[in-house]
Design a protein around this motif. Sequence first.
Motif, mmCIF file in Angstrom:
data_model
loop_
_atom_site.group_PDB
_atom_site.id
_atom_site.type_symbol
_atom_site.label_atom_id
_atom_site.label_comp_id
_atom_site.label_asym_id
_atom_site.label_seq_id
_atom_site.Cartn_x
_atom_site.Cartn_y
_atom_site.Cartn_z
ATOM 1 N N UNK A 88 1.011 -1.103 -0.014
ATOM 2 C CA UNK A 88 0.025 0.032 0.043
ATOM 3 C C UNK A 88 1.085 1.235 -0.075
ATOM 4 N N UNK A 125 1.303 4.059 -3.052
ATOM 5 C CA UNK A 125 1.116 5.368 -3.076
ATOM 6 C C UNK A 125 2.216 6.120 -3.407
ATOM 7 N N UNK A 178 2.281 6.061 -7.193
ATOM 8 C CA UNK A 178 1.335 6.863 -7.951
ATOM 9 C C UNK A 178 1.624 8.351 -7.740
ATOM 10 N N UNK A 179 2.221 8.844 -6.370
ATOM 11 C CA UNK A 179 2.742 10.244 -6.410
ATOM 12 C C UNK A 179 3.964 10.648 -7.229
ATOM 13 N N UNK A 211 -6.037 3.977 2.869
ATOM 14 C CA UNK A 211 -5.222 5.009 2.384
ATOM 15 C C UNK A 211 -4.937 5.277 0.865
ATOM 16 N N UNK A 212 -4.897 4.105 0.331
ATOM 17 C CA UNK A 212 -4.907 4.451 -1.205
ATOM 18 C C UNK A 212 -6.253 4.402 -2.091
ATOM 19 N N UNK A 243 -4.931 9.759 -0.211
ATOM 20 C CA UNK A 243 -3.617 10.234 -0.396
ATOM 21 C C UNK A 243 -3.176 10.263 -1.881
ATOM 22 N N UNK A 244 -4.058 9.574 -2.850
ATOM 23 C CA UNK A 244 -3.642 9.688 -4.216
ATOM 24 C C UNK A 244 -4.930 10.288 -5.016
ATOM 25 N N UNK A 245 -4.741 11.168 -5.974
ATOM 26 C CA UNK A 245 -5.849 11.717 -6.517
ATOM 27 C C UNK A 245 -6.569 10.574 -7.297
ATOM 28 N N UNK A 283 -5.661 9.507 -10.782
ATOM 29 C CA UNK A 283 -4.381 8.636 -11.019
ATOM 30 C C UNK A 283 -4.495 7.141 -10.775
ATOM 31 N N UNK A 284 -5.557 6.558 -10.242
ATOM 32 C CA UNK A 284 -5.828 5.157 -9.658
ATOM 33 C C UNK A 284 -6.208 4.516 -10.989
ATOM 34 N N UNK A 285 -6.112 3.314 -11.029
ATOM 35 C CA UNK A 285 -6.712 2.288 -12.077
ATOM 36 C C UNK A 285 -8.324 2.316 -11.772
#
Lengths: 254, 261
Positions: free
Chosen positions: A32, A36, A39-40, B179-180, B185-187, B190-192
């Motif tokens: 996880x 993160x 991706x950042x 969290x993910x 914490x991630x726009x 941006x996530x799949x």
Amino acid sequence: MIRAFASGMWIHVVQFSRNPFDLTGVVIWPIVYASIAYYLLDSKDNPRLLLAASLGASVMLMWSLVVIGSSNALENQRWLGTLELLVAAPVPFAAVIAPITVASGVVGGYALVATLAWGTLLFDVPLVIVHPLAFALAVPCCVLAIGMLGLVMASTFVLYRAAFSLGIALQYPVWIATGLLVPLSVLPTFVGRIGWFLGPYWGYRAIREAALGPSPWPAIGMCLVVSATYLVVGTACLRAFVHVARSRGTLKLT
Amino acid sequence: MNALRVFAVGGVTSYRALFNWIDPWIFVPQTLGYPIFEILFFAYLGRFASVQSDRFFLVGNAFMAIAITGFFGMGQAIGGERRSQTLATLLASPANRLALFLGRAVPSMLTGVVVAATAFTVCSFVLRVHFATHELLGLAAAAAVSSFACTSFGLCLGSLGLRGRSVSLFADTVGGSMLLISGANVPLERLPGFVRAVGSGLPLTHGIQAGRILGAGGSFGAAGHLLAREALVGCCYLLLGVAMLRVLEYEGRRSATLETF
């Protein structure tokens, strides 16, 4: 002493590896954090940075396992009613506790493998180790440095009944101070100075520099130095705190 | 009326018992320390990555702090009884189960909300992020809806404690994944796609989005649909959680696993 340490460590590694459910947590957490970071940090287009993030996430979990494992181990002994027996045993108490903390760090090795595999398979993070031999040496040195810091923490947990909660609270401060995922360059200067005294700081640098260069040897040496220091400090603290707990009669309190 | 008494007296007693076990002077800095350092950790990671603003991470992780108490409050309410070997005795009583366990969980959740608000305030000063009064009110509303949704989800997690032993670890892992997945914490963009799809069925995802809109001065009209979705997610998990409490208690009795530890 050596037999007590070795057999104790083996027992605890096996014990920690018994429950697949627990191991799932060990694997998921660093994935996880690494995800993160991927991706950042993806926008920086720097594969070396992503590999460093994988290693940082693994060391983060090693520290979590050690600090939670050492606090939980003592709490478990209290609940099971065996803490007094361990204290009364003729083997020094440090030789009973140190295997637990180091074994927690060894279990963190699963996290290292999982995170590297995750990054390579899903995020195309290049798994190129510049110094493979040094890397093979840096990982156990890192485990030792973190495990021995766990011994120092465990000594304070002898006195404290809510040790497990304290262990959880100590995760983020150490992650920040040792620059595992967040570079110290973006933090106030004094934070980096704190990191010098912490095992994860040197352990991470040893692993990272073995993987990415230039030279891991100074950091590996520092891992051994801080491990020896923690052993001395931890043993002395354990003796003192066990004495206090015995004189107050608080060892058995759950 | 009796259910209300069980809820109130049981909750107050268990909360008092907590402070018999842990000193407040240790409990307070320890519970405050975790969310404060979590917010700072991700805010500085965001600064380094040059992705989003401090405000983004501040709001996302403050909501996470509330979520964690919702997840753990219920999980611990049942798991704690198992650990203390009092679960079987408790379930032998005819008391309403929801009142029984919710009463134990609500004080912890309220503490979590206070802790999250304090951590949010402290980190706002540290990171120099300022909010207008109407933005804070909007954030509070979004946090209240998210807290409900997370508590409902926590009820599902907690009910697993009637059947299994490692519920705290499971709740911990689910909380960590949030969290993910939740976009804390991630726009989200941006996530799949499949991660976004999973996130939309979990609490917190819509609440955080709504909180970010309201915290940036947006109107309730702009964030209303997100708050409605968050509330709907919470209602679904509440119904599921109540059903799971019944089924898993029956299963625990049938397989004689209520006392396994």
